[in-house]
Design an enzyme around this catalytic site. Structure first.
Site, PDB file in Angstrom:
ATOM      1  CD  GLU A 131      26.459  31.174  14.849  1.00  0.00           C
ATOM      2  OE1 GLU A 131      25.854  31.864  15.703  1.00  0.00           O
ATOM      3  OE2 GLU A 131      26.676  31.545  13.690  1.00  0.00           O
TER       4      GLU A 131
ATOM      5  CG  ASP B 188      25.862  45.926  10.987  1.00  0.00           C
ATOM      6  OD1 ASP B 188      25.247  45.908  12.061  1.00  0.00           O
ATOM      7  OD2 ASP B 188      26.140  44.880  10.347  1.00  0.00           O
TER       8      ASP B 188
ATOM      9  CB  CYS C  37      20.103  32.566   2.175  1.00  0.00           C
ATOM     10  SG  CYS C  37      19.388  33.235   3.672  1.00  0.00           S
TER      11      CYS C  37
HETATM   12 CA    CA Z   1      23.801  44.077  12.599  1.00  0.00          CA
END
Ligand code: CA
Length: 710
Positions: A103, A338, A645
């Site tokens: 990233e 969130d 994951c």
């Molecule tokens: Ca978060």
């Protein structure tokens, strides 16, 4: 459950991992730096305030994370432009020795590129040839994988006066000699007994560095710290949420923030972690901090009497010198979805209603695009860039969102599909603002989620502490799978920030794609999940050029020049949370993989990527076993602890081990050695013995084997 690249290592062996062998613990490669002739006279990575203030006088360099402190990610370079971009070809590539999502935004100074890769490794590379000059491995223990919500990625380094700085996943800030890659100093910025992580890039603010942290999915108190670039001495710390009043507030700002919280929020951590985005205005001497979501997500648990919960989901401006509070704008009062405001912030001076305004722009997760006066924090305008159903609009009088009646699932106690979901209408992938077109280019997405309060929430010692039931039971994720295809969408939105309206859009195959770069060549560059780097016409969105990258791209491209030649570079490498979790829609055929490399393109480049090895044959699964009840119990445990994951419905994303094909599911003993005894701890797969019994582990295995036989 986290595993580190078992499958990809099996796939590729060591032969293509050219730079440092297979072991992440092998010593760093240290060769004599041989950089471009012009750079030899200069001291390596010698960036200072004067040079940075005049960054447009040397457009061939990319000296800070967003090219300049304003984080526009717009380059004045135009040698590569809309009329010749078709001739862009690969100049060089450099293999990276971590096979997880990449990233990073590389920095380029005087012909040398400084970048980072997964597990917080730092590289210096000859920007003309791709030759690795040095690599530094901070040797982050594998256990940190389980404390990182969204993977072991790193988003880049900073450089200042001959040093290279990076944060490490386990919470350290490190300073390296830019010439040699040797460690000069390191400091712990976090309490390593808690699930704090660093994945973001430090930013230079004068002779100081500012760094945040992540962990709001686990239950931590967020803060931002500033350190002396020379010595590593801590200079100030700004907490993004207040602590326990009984301990005394750090200052008046914390006391003010605490008035917006109820109950015993400090026992839950509170969250508000600033894990990625900062911007810096040297003239105003302000640092802008983008803050994260509440911890746990559901406000009803975190702050049961309600309240705005400052400074969650906010842009907070603080004095660069002292860390003292200047102003804040909260995008989501009392966040419960969130909805981080950690997303990339851009500073620009633009004319609005006949007046030149110093603005800060952000498209946070919540679906709106905000233009804010960066001197005062006054909201100028806000419109939604994607469909949203949690709010009807932002009231410009009050600056507050007008919420829809049943959006607060934690108060209605009813499951509710909300758009956007926690993946956001925009996530960490940086947007770009072109000074030429006046447009902001946003790597946007559509990603709803069904939220439902977990009324029996108890804070656990390992894994997420969200307070919602999405992962337990898992049916909602599985039921949502058909909708992922229809409702989950990735786009580029070209947005006019003055008129607050869309100018054009590009729609992608998948919802997770790369960050953006715009240039004076009227070009917009982006990598994507379809394993390509693409150039678009910045004015129209017309697709002009693409190159096959052999792997999905998440990182934003940059551009620079060496010896009069312009390059466009990107760190390629598929992975991270959505790739892993949503293999069910993004990797249904099992063909995605991580090939981590820095790729750099120029006119007439003659490098060619080596052919990809064949994917391994899929082994036959073990025979099904266990009762329906056991398999069902296993599915719920899998959803809570493993899916993030290893993928919803046990369909891997192509990066971590696809458990359906794992040799470890064959026997209870083998499975438990990994899941309960931590046999693969060094690869990031922690023991889950704290939360799973042998019986639980066997139920999870029964579910995986059941799925493997589907
Ligand atoms: Ca978060």
């Amino acid at each position: 459950m986290k595993g580190r690249l078992i499958r990809t290592f099996l796939l590729f062996g060591c032969s293509t991992l050219l730079i440092a062998g297979c072991s992440r613990n092998e010593p760093a490669v240290t060769e004599e730096p041989q950089v471009a002739a012009a750079a030899k006279e200069a001291r390596a990575a010698w960036v200072d305030a004067k040079r940075l203030a005049n960054a447009d006088d040397e457009p061939g360099n990319w000296m800070v994370h967003g090219r300049t402190s304003s984080e526009q990610r717009f380059s004045p370079l135009d040698q590569i432009n809309e009329s010749n971009v078709g001739k862009l070809t690969l100049a060089w590539y450099t293999d990276l020795d971590t096979n997880r999502g990449q990233e990073a935004t590389p920095i380029v100074v005087d012909g040398v590129m400084y970048s980072t890769s997964a597990w917080s490794k730092v590289q210096a590379v000859d920007a003309k040839t791709g030759r690795l000059l040095w690599q530094y491995d901070p040797e982050v223990p594998g256990i940190w994988d389980v404390r990182a919500c969204c993977g072991v990625q790193n988003r880049g380094a900073a450089v200042w006066k001959g040093k290279v700085y990076a944060g490490t996943l386990d919470g350290r800030l490190i300073a390296l000699d830019a010439e040699t890659g040797e460690l000069i100093w390191e400091v712990n910025t976090t309490d390593q007994a808690q699930s704090y992580t660093i994945t973001g890039a430090p930013r230079v603010i004068g002779d100081k560095l500012v760094i945040g942290n992540g962990g709001a999915e686990y239950g931590v108190r967020g803060y931002v710290s500033a350190y002396d670039t020379e010595t590593g001495e801590q200079l100030w710390r700004f907490y993004t949420v207040p602590g326990n009043p009984a301990d005394g507030f750090e200052d008046e700002t914390q006391e003010m923030a605490a008035k917006t919280w109820t109950g015993e929020w400090w026992a839950q951590g509170g969250g508000g972690t600033a894990w990625d985005s900062f911007a810096y205005d040297p003239e105003l001497n302000l640092v802008y901090i983008g803050t994260g979501n509440g911890s746990p997500w559901a406000r009803a648990i975190r702050s049961p009497g309600g309240g705005d919960n400052l400074f969650l989901a906010s842009i907070v401006a603080v004095d660069a010198e002292t860390g003292e509070y200047a102003w804040h704008y909260q995008t989501v009062p009392g966040d419960t979805w969130d909805y981080t405001a950690v997303q990339h912030m851009v500073l620009a001076d633009i004319e609005i209603d006949g007046r030149e305004r110093k603005v800060i722009m952000q498209a946070p997760k919540n679906g709106f695009f905000y233009v804010i006066d960066r001197e005062t924090g006054e909201l100028i305008s806000a419109e939604n860039i994607m469909p949203v159903n949690w709010a009807t609009h932002i009231d410009l009088e009050t600056g507050r969102p007008v919420e829809t009646p049943d959006a607060r699932y934690d108060e209605t106690l009813a499951a509710k599909k909300i758009a956007p979901g926690p993946a956001g209408a925009h996530n960490w992938q940086p947007m770009s603002y072109s000074r030429d077109t006046g447009l902001a280019y946003i790597p946007a997405r559509q990603s709803p989620l069904v939220y439902r309060l977990n009324e029996n929430f108890e804070r656990g010692p390992i894994g997420f502490n969200l307070g919602i039931n999405t992962w337990d039971p898992p049916e909602e994720f599985i039921d949502l799978a058909p909708e992922f295809g229809e409702e989950f969408q990735g786009l580029i939105i070209a947005w006019d920030p003055v008129r607050q309206e869309e100018v054009w859009r590009v729609t992608h195959t998948h919802f997770e794609n790369g960050g953006l770069l715009s240039t004076a060549g009227n070009l917009l560059f982006q990598g994507n999940a379809d394993e390509e780097l693409v150039a678009y016409n910045a004015e129209t969105g017309e697709r002009l050029w693409s190159a096959y990258t052999q792997t999905g791209v998440l990182a934003p491209p940059i551009t620079y020049s060496v010896d009069g030649e312009q390059f466009v570079a990107v760190v390629a490498g598929w992975g991270a949370v959505y790739a892993n979790l949503m293999g069910v829609v993004m990797n249904p055929e099992g063909k995605k993989r991580n090939v981590s490399r820095i790729l750099s393109f120029k006119m007439g480049g003659d490098a060619v990527l080596p052919p990809l090895p064949d994917l391994p044959a899929v082994p036959s699964p073990p025979d099904r076993f266990g009762s329906e009840v056991q398999v069902d119990a296993g599915s719920r445990l899998y959803a809570r602890y493993c899916s993030i994951c290893h993928g919803a419905a046990v369909i891997g994303g192509g990066v971590l081990q696809d458990l359906r094909h794992s040799a470890m599911i064959g026997t209870a003993g083998a499975f438990q050695s990994v899941v309960l005894e931590g046999a693969f701890l060094g690869k990031g797969m922690a023991s889950f013995a704290e939360v799973l019994s042998e019986e639980d582990a066997e139920a999870v295995r029964a579910f995986i084997v059941d799925q493997a036989n589907q």
